[in-house]
Enzyme design. Structure first.
Site, PDB file in Angstrom:
ATOM      1  CE  LYS A   1       0.773   1.427   4.327  1.00  0.00           C
ATOM      2  NZ  LYS A   1       1.503   2.868   4.529  1.00  0.00           N
TER       3      LYS A   1
ATOM      4  N   PRO B   1      10.242  -4.000  -0.691  1.00  0.00           N
ATOM      5  CG  PRO B   1      10.137  -1.871  -0.741  1.00  0.00           C
ATOM      6  CD  PRO B   1       9.587  -3.078  -1.315  1.00  0.00           C
TER       7      PRO B   1
ATOM      8  N   GLY C   1       7.114   1.735   4.820  1.00  0.00           N
ATOM      9  CA  GLY C   1       6.326   2.726   4.119  1.00  0.00           C
ATOM     10  C   GLY C   1       5.381   1.985   3.423  1.00  0.00           C
ATOM     11  CG  LEU C   2       6.085   0.230  -0.129  1.00  0.00           C
ATOM     12  CD1 LEU C   2       6.805  -0.756  -1.096  1.00  0.00           C
ATOM     13  CD2 LEU C   2       5.125   1.132  -0.783  1.00  0.00           C
TER      14      LEU C   2
ATOM     15  N   GLY D   1       4.604  -3.854   4.252  1.00  0.00           N
ATOM     16  CA  GLY D   1       4.855  -5.109   3.844  1.00  0.00           C
ATOM     17  C   GLY D   1       4.436  -6.181   4.772  1.00  0.00           C
ATOM     18  N   GLY D   2       5.084  -5.619   6.090  1.00  0.00           N
ATOM     19  CA  GLY D   2       4.836  -6.620   7.275  1.00  0.00           C
ATOM     20  C   GLY D   2       3.565  -6.751   7.743  1.00  0.00           C
ATOM     21  CB  SER D   3       0.606  -4.350   7.793  1.00  0.00           C
ATOM     22  OG  SER D   3       1.348  -3.441   9.043  1.00  0.00           O
ATOM     23  CB  SER D   4       0.462  -6.525   3.048  1.00  0.00           C
ATOM     24  OG  SER D   4       0.013  -7.125   1.959  1.00  0.00           O
TER      25      SER D   4
ATOM     26  CG  ASP E   1       0.091   0.748   8.273  1.00  0.00           C
ATOM     27  OD1 ASP E   1      -0.862   1.606   8.524  1.00  0.00           O
ATOM     28  OD2 ASP E   1       1.032   0.789   7.776  1.00  0.00           O
TER      29      ASP E   1
HETATM   30  O1  C5P Z   1       0.148   0.087  15.270  1.00  0.00           O
HETATM   31  P1  C5P Z   1       1.387  -0.066  15.057  1.00  0.00           P
HETATM   32  O2  C5P Z   1       2.010  -1.497  15.426  1.00  0.00           O
HETATM   33  O3  C5P Z   1       1.609  -0.169  13.430  1.00  0.00           O
HETATM   34  O4  C5P Z   1       2.057   0.859  15.477  1.00  0.00           O
HETATM   35  C1  C5P Z   1       3.439   0.899  15.763  1.00  0.00           C
HETATM   36  C2  C5P Z   1       3.868   2.264  16.822  1.00  0.00           C
HETATM   37  O5  C5P Z   1       3.648   3.413  15.921  1.00  0.00           O
HETATM   38  C3  C5P Z   1       3.155   2.229  17.931  1.00  0.00           C
HETATM   39  O6  C5P Z   1       3.705   1.674  19.105  1.00  0.00           O
HETATM   40  C4  C5P Z   1       3.031   3.724  18.080  1.00  0.00           C
HETATM   41  O7  C5P Z   1       4.155   4.079  19.089  1.00  0.00           O
HETATM   42  C5  C5P Z   1       3.194   4.245  16.936  1.00  0.00           C
HETATM   43  N1  C5P Z   1       1.887   4.794  16.271  1.00  0.00           N
HETATM   44  C6  C5P Z   1       1.294   5.853  16.684  1.00  0.00           C
HETATM   45  N2  C5P Z   1      -0.059   6.242  16.461  1.00  0.00           N
HETATM   46  C7  C5P Z   1      -0.647   5.452  15.255  1.00  0.00           C
HETATM   47  C8  C5P Z   1       0.067   4.435  14.949  1.00  0.00           C
HETATM   48  C9  C5P Z   1       1.219   4.160  15.108  1.00  0.00           C
HETATM   49  O8  C5P Z   1       1.703   6.770  17.612  1.00  0.00           O
HETATM   50  N3  C5P Z   1      -1.799   5.919  14.619  1.00  0.00           N
END
Ligand code: C5P
Length: 321
Positions: free
Chosen positions: A10, A94, A98-99, A101-104, A136
């Site tokens: 994405k 990659p 930013g894309l 990848g891990g979430s997808s 994500d």
């Molecule tokens: O949800 P995810 O694991 O992607 O988030 C990683 C980190 O990014 C969270 O622990 C938080 O520190 C930060 N984050 C945030 N606000 C968001 C998404 C992520 O502060 N909306």
């Protein structure tokens, strides 16, 4: 029988970051757009217990920190099933970030696992598990053009945009997402009340800009003449949709600003950082322009690939290999 699922990337068409909430996450608004670029996730279940991750790319963790591991564990517990799970990740995207990848990869693991076990989780449970693993993930349950709210996990399908040519550039820089959020908080605290770009303003401004852009493009009434994809891109620029992370990530890694400049110079109609980076992308009116731009970036020593945006119908049809 093992099942293989394509795990698409994405990009963020704009990312407005609001204030830090009581739960530590930041309120945000974004438009996610899935791309044709993908990894392939293969899942197999046999007798026994445990979760094994296999990937040739040494940068991909093989332990419980891997999002695929975390989601597989949750899916098995939710379904009250047992078995030895082997998840093989064929990495094309990659790892730099930013894309998503891990979430997808994680959402692809959930779908593959359901198919191997010949069972389906209720939609609500899928969403709950996905959101628990990361902000994500839920967008990949929808695919196409998706409005993201809350901490990014609250997703709403938008009508699909036409297919747009895209270049994804991935400089060899690792940007930490939590660190980027923290730096943005610090930056805003320093700026104080002097600027109108505070957390609540950026959220409401994004709402207005996104409405203006989508209202013009989705109603099918082009604001300017020409091809629909080109019109849409020009309208995107005009609506002023931006990624707030650029303000803190570019000063920290000036080379990323330089890559954005190169994308802009290469005939892109719109160029931006995706998520907190380090991936940047450019959008183009025609595929030939994107191919040429990717080639020019590679000649400058920057890893770049040409691809296209992937609408919801294509996303859903092409998921299972
Ligand atoms: O949800 P995810 O694991 O992607 O988030 C990683 C980190 O990014 C969270 O622990 C938080 O520190 C930060 N984050 C945030 N606000 C968001 C998404 C992520 O502060 N909306």
């Amino acid at each position: 029988m093992p099942v293989s699922v394509r795990s698409f990337a994405k990009i963020n068409l704009g990312l407005a970051i609001g204030a830090k909430r009581d739960d530590g996450f930041h309120e945000l608004r974004t438009i996610y757009q899935t791309l044709a670029l993908h990894d392939v996730i293969r899942v197999d279940v046999s007798r026994g217990t445990g979760i094994e991750i296999r990937c040739k790319d040494a940068r991909v963790p093989a332990d419980e920190s891997n999002t695929c591991w975390r989601i597989a564990d949750r899916v098995m517990r939710s379904l009250k099933q047992r078995g030895k799970i082997v998840i093989s990740i064929e990495k094309n995207l990659p790892v730099q970030g930013g894309l998503a990848g891990g979430s997808s990869n994680a959402v692809a693991t959930m779908l593959a696992l359901e198919r191997v076990l010949r069972t389906e989780l209720p939609a609500r449970e899928r969403l709950r598990i996905a959101a628990e693993v990361g902000s994500d993930l839920p967008l990949f349950l929808l695919g196409g053009t998706v409005l993201g709210c809350g901490r990014g996990e609250e997703v709403y399908p938008l009508p699909d945009l036409p297919c747009i040519a895209c270049v994804v550039a991935t400089p060899e820089v690792g940007v930490s997402t939590p660190d980027a959020f923290r730096r943005l908080d610090e930056f805003r605290a320093q700026e104080g009340e002097l600027t109108p770009e505070g957390p609540s303003n950026t959220i409401s401004e994004f709402g207005r800009s996104a409405f203006e852009w989508l209202n013009g493009t989705l109603s099918g009434v082009p604001a300017v003449g020409g091809d629909r994809a080109e019109t849409l891109l020009l309208d995107l620029v005009r609506a002023g949709i931006e990624n707030d992370f650029e303000r803190v990530v570019f000063p920290l890694y000036p080379e990323l600003r330089e890559v954005k400049r190169l994308l802009e110079k290469s005939n892109s109609s719109y160029a931006s950082l995706s998520g907190s980076g380090a991936t940047l992308y450019g959008l183009y009116g025609h595929s030939e322009q994107a191919e040429e731009a990717a080639q020019a970036l590679r000649s400058a020593g920057i890893c770049a690939r040409a691809t296209v945006t992937l609408g919801r119908a294509g996303y859903l049809e092409q998921r299972f290999v």
